[in-house]
Design an enzyme around this catalytic site. Structure first.
Site, short mmCIF file in Angstrom:
data_model
loop_
_atom_site.label_atom_id
_atom_site.label_comp_id
_atom_site.label_asym_id
_atom_site.label_seq_id
_atom_site.Cartn_x
_atom_site.Cartn_y
_atom_site.Cartn_z
N ASP A 44 -4.19 1.42 -2.07
CA ASP A 44 -3.75 2.74 -2.64
C ASP A 44 -4.52 3.79 -2.33
O ASP A 44 -5.72 3.74 -2.44
CB ASP A 44 -2.47 2.81 -4.15
CG ASP A 44 -2.17 1.36 -4.13
OD1 ASP A 44 -1.58 1.39 -3.12
OD2 ASP A 44 -1.82 1.37 -5.73
N SER A 58 -3.59 -4.22 -3.28
CA SER A 58 -2.34 -2.97 -3.17
C SER A 58 -4.34 -2.37 -2.34
O SER A 58 -4.97 -2.12 -2.24
CB SER A 58 -2.25 -2.54 -4.21
OG SER A 58 -3.18 -1.78 -5.02
N SER A 80 0.77 -1.00 0.07
CA SER A 80 -0.54 -0.06 0.18
C SER A 80 0.86 0.89 -0.43
O SER A 80 1.84 1.09 0.07
CB SER A 80 -1.20 -0.35 1.24
OG SER A 80 -1.87 -1.20 1.02
#
Length: 139
Positions: free
Chosen positions: A61, A59, A21
């Site tokens: 993000d 992920s 991340s």
């Protein structure tokens, strides 16, 4: 760069997962409204893409942006007077700056990383900067 120059953790002991991340924070003193800050945060993710990140399934993000361009008295129950906002036609340079700054911050963090020993003694090695320079100059 080959693994002999920058050894990576043993992939048999550490299964490869496509996750990880990043949190991108964009701060500006330009007078922006919340919608403009949202748009600025979305552009910052393009800087992540320019470094090779593309948001795998696992992920996490995130990007946020905020502006200090207006000071509001939130304790006052009156309408906010004198709020300033950058005209939409003038926001493109901020979008460009958010992309460039994000890319630069990521590259700087990679270049300043040091060899680290983590969980179960796993070692991740820093990049040899001279080798990195030659690789980046080749593009």
């Amino acid at each position: 760069m080959p693994g002999s120059e920058v050894p990576v953790p043993d992939r048999k002991a550490v299964p490869h997962t496509e996750d990880g991340s990043i949190i991108i924070v964009v701060a500006t003193d330009a007078p922006l409204l919340s919608k403009q800050c949202d748009r600025l945060a979305r552009r910052a993710v393009l800087g992540l893409g320019r470094t090779g990140g593309f948001g795998h399934n696992g992920s996490g993000d995130y990007s946020i942006a905020f502006s200090t361009g207006n000071v509001l008295n939130l304790r006052d129950g009156d309408l906010h007077q004198g709020i300033k906002a950058l005209p939409e036609k003038d926001i493109n340079p901020l979008f460009h700056a958010a992309v460039e700054a994000t890319e630069e911050a990521i590259v700087n963090s990679i270049c300043k990383a040091t060899t680290t020993t983590g969980y179960k003694g796993r070692v991740v090695y820093e990049l040899p900067l001279e080798t990195l320079k030659s690789v980046m100059a080749a593009d």
